[in-house]
Design an enzyme around this catalytic site. Structure first.
Site, PDB file in Angstrom:
ATOM      1  N   GLY A   1     -31.979   3.829   2.151  1.00  0.00           N
ATOM      2  CA  GLY A   1     -30.914   4.663   1.601  1.00  0.00           C
ATOM      3  C   GLY A   1     -31.457   5.873   0.873  1.00  0.00           C
TER       4      GLY A   1
ATOM      5  CG  ASN B   1     -26.176  -0.477   9.465  1.00  0.00           C
ATOM      6  OD1 ASN B   1     -26.226  -1.099   8.404  1.00  0.00           O
ATOM      7  ND2 ASN B   1     -25.057  -0.328  10.144  1.00  0.00           N
TER       8      ASN B   1
ATOM      9  CB  SER C   1     -25.541  -2.884 -10.331  1.00  0.00           C
ATOM     10  OG  SER C   1     -24.495  -2.370 -11.118  1.00  0.00           O
TER      11      SER C   1
ATOM     12  CE1 TYR D   1     -22.772  -2.284  -5.764  1.00  0.00           C
ATOM     13  CE2 TYR D   1     -22.173  -2.478  -8.085  1.00  0.00           C
ATOM     14  CZ  TYR D   1     -22.946  -1.911  -7.089  1.00  0.00           C
ATOM     15  OH  TYR D   1     -23.898  -0.974  -7.419  1.00  0.00           O
TER      16      TYR D   1
ATOM     17  CE  LYS E   1     -26.065  -3.378  -5.959  1.00  0.00           C
ATOM     18  NZ  LYS E   1     -27.248  -2.747  -5.378  1.00  0.00           N
TER      19      LYS E   1
ATOM     20  CB  ILE F   1     -26.803   6.650 -11.819  1.00  0.00           C
ATOM     21  CG1 ILE F   1     -27.479   5.449 -12.529  1.00  0.00           C
ATOM     22  CG2 ILE F   1     -27.821   7.766 -11.537  1.00  0.00           C
ATOM     23  CD1 ILE F   1     -28.026   5.699 -13.901  1.00  0.00           C
TER      24      ILE F   1
HETATM   25  P1  NAI Z   1     -25.011   6.418  -2.741  1.00  0.00           P
HETATM   26  O1  NAI Z   1     -23.737   5.922  -2.177  1.00  0.00           O
HETATM   27  O2  NAI Z   1     -25.098   7.829  -3.230  1.00  0.00           O
HETATM   28  O3  NAI Z   1     -26.223   6.156  -1.727  1.00  0.00           O
HETATM   29  C1  NAI Z   1     -26.375   4.931  -1.086  1.00  0.00           C
HETATM   30  C2  NAI Z   1     -27.435   5.038  -0.035  1.00  0.00           C
HETATM   31  O4  NAI Z   1     -27.468   3.796   0.680  1.00  0.00           O
HETATM   32  C3  NAI Z   1     -27.149   6.134   0.977  1.00  0.00           C
HETATM   33  O5  NAI Z   1     -28.359   6.742   1.349  1.00  0.00           O
HETATM   34  C4  NAI Z   1     -26.548   5.372   2.148  1.00  0.00           C
HETATM   35  O6  NAI Z   1     -26.741   5.992   3.400  1.00  0.00           O
HETATM   36  C5  NAI Z   1     -27.343   4.064   2.067  1.00  0.00           C
HETATM   37  N1  NAI Z   1     -26.661   2.971   2.748  1.00  0.00           N
HETATM   38  C6  NAI Z   1     -25.392   2.522   2.594  1.00  0.00           C
HETATM   39  N2  NAI Z   1     -25.138   1.517   3.454  1.00  0.00           N
HETATM   40  C7  NAI Z   1     -26.272   1.335   4.176  1.00  0.00           C
HETATM   41  C8  NAI Z   1     -26.639   0.453   5.217  1.00  0.00           C
HETATM   42  N3  NAI Z   1     -25.790  -0.444   5.731  1.00  0.00           N
HETATM   43  N4  NAI Z   1     -27.891   0.543   5.725  1.00  0.00           N
HETATM   44  C9  NAI Z   1     -28.768   1.437   5.231  1.00  0.00           C
HETATM   45  N5  NAI Z   1     -28.478   2.305   4.260  1.00  0.00           N
HETATM   46  C10 NAI Z   1     -27.239   2.253   3.734  1.00  0.00           C
HETATM   47  O7  NAI Z   1     -25.342   5.396  -3.904  1.00  0.00           O
HETATM   48  P2  NAI Z   1     -26.329   5.476  -5.162  1.00  0.00           P
HETATM   49  O8  NAI Z   1     -25.475   5.644  -6.356  1.00  0.00           O
HETATM   50  O9  NAI Z   1     -27.457   6.383  -4.932  1.00  0.00           O
HETATM   51  O10 NAI Z   1     -26.817   3.944  -5.171  1.00  0.00           O
HETATM   52  C11 NAI Z   1     -28.095   3.518  -4.776  1.00  0.00           C
HETATM   53  C12 NAI Z   1     -28.259   2.074  -5.222  1.00  0.00           C
HETATM   54  O11 NAI Z   1     -28.112   2.004  -6.626  1.00  0.00           O
HETATM   55  C13 NAI Z   1     -27.206   1.140  -4.630  1.00  0.00           C
HETATM   56  O12 NAI Z   1     -27.794  -0.097  -4.321  1.00  0.00           O
HETATM   57  C14 NAI Z   1     -26.223   0.974  -5.776  1.00  0.00           C
HETATM   58  O13 NAI Z   1     -25.519  -0.227  -5.685  1.00  0.00           O
HETATM   59  C15 NAI Z   1     -27.133   1.043  -6.971  1.00  0.00           C
HETATM   60  N6  NAI Z   1     -26.480   1.405  -8.211  1.00  0.00           N
HETATM   61  C16 NAI Z   1     -25.876   2.637  -8.356  1.00  0.00           C
HETATM   62  C17 NAI Z   1     -25.265   2.935  -9.571  1.00  0.00           C
HETATM   63  C18 NAI Z   1     -24.602   4.256  -9.826  1.00  0.00           C
HETATM   64  O14 NAI Z   1     -24.002   4.410 -10.897  1.00  0.00           O
HETATM   65  N7  NAI Z   1     -24.681   5.235  -8.958  1.00  0.00           N
HETATM   66  C19 NAI Z   1     -25.234   1.969 -10.683  1.00  0.00           C
HETATM   67  C20 NAI Z   1     -25.913   0.741 -10.401  1.00  0.00           C
HETATM   68  C21 NAI Z   1     -26.513   0.488  -9.206  1.00  0.00           C
END
Ligand code: NAI
Length: 248
Positions: free
Chosen positions: A14, A64, A142, A155, A159, A188
């Site tokens: 991701g 994926n 998370s 979710y 986590k 974030i």
């Molecule tokens: P985002 O939605 O901006 O990015 C998520 C990334 O995961 C993207 O690159 C997307 O293409 C990829 N992704 C989604 N489904 C996928 C799949 N089936 N296979 C491969 N890649 C896949 O999210 P963000 O905020 O950057 O989150 C990154 C991680 O941090 C996640 O695991 C999220 O749960 C965790 N997180 C985020 C928080 C926030 O406040 N933004 C808080 C706590 C945890």
């Protein structure tokens, strides 16, 4: 450019945006060769182009993590490269709903992506790390895996599951020089939190000691630390990076 991670191969799932993108750049700017994954060919190409433009080492790959066939194809695509030494299980999704309204596929998609995806990606990388007698696995969990959150039973279960996985695997592979840790971000600034209404945003701030959302780079810094030699004696831990929103 620093060369802290020279000759290290870092796999970040991701990596097309948000926290994963910040993590990918954090390692690439310190000399690592970064395999950054995205769900589409176009985004994977963009990751490759951006590395090239910035004269950083690495490339983008389509993956994926919710599909076994995609993981198998990814494995084939990277087979000529050295095995990853550092794995960042970052990719994750939300599909929020109150439990009584939650459909089976909302439950299954989130568990399958966040938890089963991490399981499969870790298995894919572990053999190489065992052979090398060195490895770093960092799972992006998370705050809600620790605190719970209404509307996020799927979710937060995924986590919290990542944290149990982290602890168990740390015990399995510690003797091979492999550390396994989790990072639990608070809220974030990424696409994931962009969807929150102004009202939710305002009420969130009242619970964050530092009175602001975090930046993706602030998560990347902690991931960098956990992957570095400075954290060689830390394993099985979950490091909270949440601006003081939860202190347990
Ligand atoms: P985002 O939605 O901006 O990015 C998520 C990334 O995961 C993207 O690159 C997307 O293409 C990829 N992704 C989604 N489904 C996928 C799949 N089936 N296979 C491969 N890649 C896949 O999210 P963000 O905020 O950057 O989150 C990154 C991680 O941090 C996640 O695991 C999220 O749960 C965790 N997180 C985020 C928080 C926030 O406040 N933004 C808080 C706590 C945890």
């Amino acid at each position: 450019m620093h060369d802290t991670y020279k000759n290290k191969i870092v796999l970040v799932t991701g990596a097309s945006r948000g926290i994963g993108k910040a993590i990918a750049y954090k390692f690439a700017s310190q000399g690592a060769y970064v395999l950054g994954t995205a769900t589409t060919e176009k985004s994977a190409q963009k990751i490759s182009n951006n590395f090239k433009k910035k004269q950083l080492l690495g490339s983008g790959f389509v993956l994926n993590i919710a599909k076994k066939s995609s993981i198998e194809q990814f494995e084939k695509n990277i087979k000529d490269l050295d095995a990853p030494n550092i794995l960042i299980n970052n990719a994750g999704i939300t599909q929020d709903n109150l439990l009584l309204r939650m459909k089976d596929d909302e439950w299954e998609d989130v568990i399958h992506t966040n938890l089963t995806g991490m399981f499969r990606m870790t298995k894919l990388c572990l053999r190489g790390m065992m052979k090398a007698r060195f490895g770093r696995i960092i799972n992006i969990s998370s705050i809600v895996g620790l605190t719970g959150n209404p509307g996020q039973t799927n979710y937060s279960a995924s986590k919290a599951g990542m944290i149990g996985f982290t602890r168990s695997l740390a015990k399995e592979v510690g003797s091979r020089g492999i550390t396994v840790n989790a990072v639990a971000p608070g809220f974030i600034k990424t696409d994931m939190t962009d969807v929150l209404s102004d009202e939710v945003h305002e009420s969130l701030l009242q619970h964050i000691s530092l009175s602001r959302l975090g930046e993706p780079d602030e998560i990347a810094s902690v991931v960098d630390f956990l992957a570095s030699d400075r954290a060689a004696y830390i394993t099985g831990q979950t490091i909270s990076v949440n601006g003081g929103m939860y202190m347990g």
